[in-house]
Design a protein around this motif. Sequence first.
Motif, mmCIF file in Angstrom:
data_model
loop_
_atom_site.group_PDB
_atom_site.id
_atom_site.type_symbol
_atom_site.label_atom_id
_atom_site.label_comp_id
_atom_site.label_asym_id
_atom_site.label_seq_id
_atom_site.Cartn_x
_atom_site.Cartn_y
_atom_site.Cartn_z
ATOM 1 N N ASP A 100 40.838 45.219 -17.536
ATOM 2 C CA ASP A 100 41.790 45.396 -18.483
ATOM 3 C C ASP A 100 42.851 44.545 -18.020
ATOM 4 O O ASP A 100 43.352 44.280 -16.828
ATOM 5 C CB ASP A 100 42.331 46.629 -19.131
ATOM 6 C CG ASP A 100 42.997 46.834 -20.230
ATOM 7 O OD1 ASP A 100 43.208 45.742 -20.895
ATOM 8 O OD2 ASP A 100 43.519 47.855 -20.467
ATOM 9 N N ASP A 108 34.932 31.785 -30.978
ATOM 10 C CA ASP A 108 35.748 32.754 -31.718
ATOM 11 C C ASP A 108 35.449 32.467 -33.123
ATOM 12 O O ASP A 108 36.079 31.784 -33.630
ATOM 13 C CB ASP A 108 36.994 32.876 -31.375
ATOM 14 C CG ASP A 108 37.892 33.938 -32.368
ATOM 15 O OD1 ASP A 108 37.434 34.554 -33.182
ATOM 16 O OD2 ASP A 108 39.242 34.203 -31.979
ATOM 17 N N GLN A 165 45.029 38.061 -30.661
ATOM 18 C CA GLN A 165 43.818 37.252 -30.336
ATOM 19 C C GLN A 165 43.997 36.447 -28.856
ATOM 20 O O GLN A 165 42.847 36.331 -27.964
ATOM 21 C CB GLN A 165 43.510 36.271 -31.167
ATOM 22 C CG GLN A 165 44.598 35.054 -31.410
ATOM 23 C CD GLN A 165 44.220 34.143 -32.458
ATOM 24 O OE1 GLN A 165 43.662 34.381 -33.319
ATOM 25 N NE2 GLN A 165 44.758 32.761 -32.422
ATOM 26 N N GLN A 197 43.396 39.219 -26.234
ATOM 27 C CA GLN A 197 41.917 39.658 -26.093
ATOM 28 C C GLN A 197 40.895 38.560 -25.387
ATOM 29 O O GLN A 197 40.106 38.804 -24.856
ATOM 30 C CB GLN A 197 41.485 39.720 -27.755
ATOM 31 C CG GLN A 197 40.267 40.309 -27.794
ATOM 32 C CD GLN A 197 40.209 41.911 -27.153
ATOM 33 O OE1 GLN A 197 40.814 42.594 -27.419
ATOM 34 N NE2 GLN A 197 38.888 41.967 -26.546
ATOM 35 N N ARG A 198 41.507 37.207 -25.785
ATOM 36 C CA ARG A 198 40.469 36.010 -25.159
ATOM 37 C C ARG A 198 40.706 36.169 -23.581
ATOM 38 O O ARG A 198 39.728 35.981 -23.036
ATOM 39 C CB ARG A 198 41.129 34.831 -25.901
ATOM 40 C CG ARG A 198 40.333 33.618 -25.197
ATOM 41 C CD ARG A 198 41.187 32.445 -25.298
ATOM 42 N NE ARG A 198 42.113 32.293 -24.330
ATOM 43 C CZ ARG A 198 43.544 32.149 -25.062
ATOM 44 N NH1 ARG A 198 43.621 31.972 -26.211
ATOM 45 N NH2 ARG A 198 44.438 32.286 -24.258
ATOM 46 N N ARG A 218 41.340 38.728 -21.661
ATOM 47 C CA ARG A 218 40.829 39.886 -21.269
ATOM 48 C C ARG A 218 38.993 39.436 -21.002
ATOM 49 O O ARG A 218 38.655 39.842 -20.150
ATOM 50 C CB ARG A 218 40.830 41.204 -22.071
ATOM 51 C CG ARG A 218 42.265 41.843 -22.199
ATOM 52 C CD ARG A 218 42.528 42.884 -23.066
ATOM 53 N NE ARG A 218 43.633 43.703 -23.000
ATOM 54 C CZ ARG A 218 44.401 44.039 -23.857
ATOM 55 N NH1 ARG A 218 43.845 44.169 -24.886
ATOM 56 N NH2 ARG A 218 45.685 44.842 -23.620
ATOM 57 N N GLN A 219 38.822 38.761 -22.086
ATOM 58 C CA GLN A 219 37.205 38.442 -21.999
ATOM 59 C C GLN A 219 36.997 37.435 -20.942
ATOM 60 O O GLN A 219 36.148 37.607 -20.244
ATOM 61 C CB GLN A 219 36.754 37.711 -23.393
ATOM 62 C CG GLN A 219 36.629 38.530 -24.425
ATOM 63 C CD GLN A 219 36.119 37.611 -25.740
ATOM 64 O OE1 GLN A 219 36.878 36.913 -26.386
ATOM 65 N NE2 GLN A 219 35.165 37.585 -26.092
#
Length: 143
Positions: A139, A30, A122, A125-126, A128-129
């Motif tokens: 999701d 990131d 953040q 989001q991480r 989800r990745q």
Amino acid sequence: MSVKLTTNEIRYISLFETITSATVKDCIIDDEHNKVTFLVKKGDMGLAIGKRGSTIGKMQKSVDRSVEIIEHSDDPGEFIRNLLSAATINSIEFSTDAKGNKIATLDVDSKTKRAAIGKNGQNIQRARQFAKRQFEISDIIIK
């Protein structure tokens, strides 16, 4: 599912495994937050952290970035709990939408919801990745 890693991710994984002797399953860099997150094999957290955090400290000095370590699990529910360990997750439901995408819906304690989401989203989001790369979960929804 195979994860495609960038050249930089491969370099960081190699350095991390050399310093810690832990096995890395995945890595996300990131640049925006100057952070590298490693997904280590189940049972390798102790190796990765080291006594009193000495090993992770060496790694942070080597890459001049914040380093985060998450333990892998073959169980998607446990994996998501590991990804969002700062939050108290009461339950996780897995479903499939009309397009066939896997979705994880989390019931998170209201006191720790901010920790699950993280600053500017953040953390989620991480999560989800990693969930997409490891389990093809499209999701993660927090309610």
